[in-house]
Write a protein that holds these residues in place. Structure first.
Motif, PDB file in Angstrom:
ATOM      1  N   LEU A 162       0.842  -1.193   0.000  1.00  0.00           N
ATOM      2  CA  LEU A 162       0.000   0.000   0.000  1.00  0.00           C
ATOM      3  C   LEU A 162       0.878   1.244   0.000  1.00  0.00           C
ATOM      4  N   SER A 163       0.294   2.357  -0.407  1.00  0.00           N
ATOM      5  CA  SER A 163       1.019   3.628  -0.412  1.00  0.00           C
ATOM      6  C   SER A 163       1.204   4.188   0.991  1.00  0.00           C
ATOM      7  N   LEU A 164       0.281   3.852   1.886  1.00  0.00           N
ATOM      8  CA  LEU A 164       0.292   4.363   3.256  1.00  0.00           C
ATOM      9  C   LEU A 164       0.743   3.292   4.231  1.00  0.00           C
ATOM     10  N   SER A 192       4.435   1.998  -1.578  1.00  0.00           N
ATOM     11  CA  SER A 192       5.504   2.492  -0.696  1.00  0.00           C
ATOM     12  C   SER A 192       6.267   1.322  -0.086  1.00  0.00           C
ATOM     13  N   MET A 193       6.702   0.412  -0.938  1.00  0.00           N
ATOM     14  CA  MET A 193       7.330  -0.828  -0.461  1.00  0.00           C
ATOM     15  C   MET A 193       8.600  -0.571   0.340  1.00  0.00           C
ATOM     16  N   ILE A 194       9.368   0.452  -0.033  1.00  0.00           N
ATOM     17  CA  ILE A 194      10.602   0.735   0.693  1.00  0.00           C
ATOM     18  C   ILE A 194      10.283   1.232   2.100  1.00  0.00           C
ATOM     19  N   GLU A 195       9.248   2.042   2.215  1.00  0.00           N
ATOM     20  CA  GLU A 195       8.831   2.570   3.516  1.00  0.00           C
ATOM     21  C   GLU A 195       8.361   1.435   4.436  1.00  0.00           C
ATOM     22  N   TRP A 196       7.589   0.511   3.882  1.00  0.00           N
ATOM     23  CA  TRP A 196       7.121  -0.646   4.659  1.00  0.00           C
ATOM     24  C   TRP A 196       8.297  -1.501   5.124  1.00  0.00           C
ATOM     25  N   SER A 197       9.213  -1.770   4.234  1.00  0.00           N
ATOM     26  CA  SER A 197      10.383  -2.567   4.598  1.00  0.00           C
ATOM     27  C   SER A 197      11.187  -1.888   5.704  1.00  0.00           C
ATOM     28  N   ALA A 198      11.432  -0.595   5.564  1.00  0.00           N
ATOM     29  CA  ALA A 198      12.237   0.141   6.546  1.00  0.00           C
ATOM     30  C   ALA A 198      11.590   0.150   7.926  1.00  0.00           C
ATOM     31  N   ALA A 199      10.261   0.135   7.965  1.00  0.00           N
ATOM     32  CA  ALA A 199       9.552   0.154   9.250  1.00  0.00           C
ATOM     33  C   ALA A 199       9.753  -1.132  10.034  1.00  0.00           C
ATOM     34  N   PHE A 200      10.211  -2.190   9.354  1.00  0.00           N
ATOM     35  CA  PHE A 200      10.392  -3.484  10.010  1.00  0.00           C
ATOM     36  C   PHE A 200      11.799  -4.015   9.765  1.00  0.00           C
ATOM     37  N   GLY A 201      12.779  -3.157  10.087  1.00  0.00           N
ATOM     38  CA  GLY A 201      14.176  -3.578  10.050  1.00  0.00           C
ATOM     39  C   GLY A 201      14.701  -3.882   8.672  1.00  0.00           C
ATOM     40  N   ASN A 202      14.197  -3.177   7.648  1.00  0.00           N
ATOM     41  CA  ASN A 202      14.611  -3.421   6.262  1.00  0.00           C
ATOM     42  C   ASN A 202      14.348  -4.865   5.839  1.00  0.00           C
ATOM     43  N   ALA A 203      13.130  -5.295   6.106  1.00  0.00           N
ATOM     44  CA  ALA A 203      12.714  -6.634   5.678  1.00  0.00           C
ATOM     45  C   ALA A 203      12.945  -6.789   4.182  1.00  0.00           C
ATOM     46  N   PRO A 204      13.408  -7.944   3.720  1.00  0.00           N
ATOM     47  CA  PRO A 204      13.674  -8.124   2.287  1.00  0.00           C
ATOM     48  C   PRO A 204      12.410  -7.967   1.452  1.00  0.00           C
TER      49      PRO A 204
END
Length: 268
Positions: free
Chosen positions: A91-93, A121-133
């Motif tokens: 998602l974007s948000l 906003s896949m990069i934002e989601w990943s960053a929120a959880f320790g840069n999940a792959p």
């Protein structure tokens, strides 16, 4: 500097002082630029006006959707697995309530995305959880608008993500993929299809398109390849990209008969 978000397709771009002149994803014939023209927003603005609504679809399956509708209006899925949670599509948000809820559920072990329309906003989601792959297919790499070391482009035909399998089908995009989860639905299996297959309104079939908004069909070769790619996998449920687009039973047979119906229609 701001990571601008396209208001039409919901894709987040790399940091810049000014918004991009165009959105390549919307300019492509599989999407569209609205008649009102290209418009932009950002995460801060979106958080002030929108939130994420959760729905438990089945045991271990939660759909997430932006409310009110934004961009394409897809649902993402938080899929619980014995080896960690997977976010399927994006998602974007990302809002604080969802972030806290996912942390309480054990965080994210991976993000996996069917095709570029749902990179969001896949990069934002990943960053929120320790840069999940983040697993996307390398065939669609040119559509990535925000880069990160968390991206893990898949170059083959399938990838094991814990107990799930990401399967390249092609069709809608060159790297369009689905996610097979055999332990779900009381071990009857579930297939998450994004737009690779579109669950029809009567929930009795799936269908296939190169461009859904512009009504460009796929050719016979592409449809046969999609059906062949998922044929080795057993699944009863099919979860489509949009709310309510879920087939609860007989998934394998429905894909086969849907491909047969489609091929008959384009041959006549």
């Amino acid at each position: 500097m701001t990571c601008f978000i396209c208001a039409a397709c919901g894709t987040q771009f790399d940091e810049n002082i000014e918004p991009p002149r165009t959105c390549p994803i919307c300019e492509d014939d599989r999407q569209f630029v609205p008649q009102s023209g290209q418009q932009w927003t950002d995460m801060t603005t979106l958080r002030a006006t929108h939130c994420i609504v959760w729905k438990e679809e089945a045991k271990g399956i939660h759909s997430l959707q932006i409310s009110p509708d934004f961009g394409i209006g897809q649902r993402a899925f938080l899929i619980e697995t014995p080896e960690g949670n997977i976010l399927w599509d994006c998602l974007s948000l990302i809002d604080e309530a969802s972030k806290a809820r996912i942390v309480a559920m054990g965080g994210l072990s991976a993000v996996a995305i069917s095709h570029p329309h749902f990179y969001a906003s896949m990069i934002e989601w990943s960053a929120a959880f320790g840069n999940a792959p983040i697993h996307i297919h390398a065939d669609d790499g040119r559509w990535v608008q925000r880069t990160s070391a968390a991206l893990r482009p898949l170059t083959g035909e399938s990838l094991e993500i814990g107990p799930a399998t990401m399967i390249r089908c092609g069709g809608h995009f060159e790297g369009s993929a689905v996610l097979h989860c055999p332990w779900l639905e009381d071990r009857r299996g579930a297939l998450f299809v994004g737009d690779t297959m579109q669950v029809t309104m009567d929930r009795r079939y799936v269908s296939f398109m190169r461009s859904y908004p512009n009504l460009v069909p796929l050719n016979a070769k592409a449809v046969k390849a999609i059906a062949q790619a998922v044929r080795p996998y057993r699944f009863e449920a099919i979860y489509g990209a949009f709310p309510g687009r879920t087939i609860e039973n007989d998934g394998n047979r429905i894909v086969e008969r849907s491909a047969e119906r489609y091929l008959e229609a384009i041959a006549s």
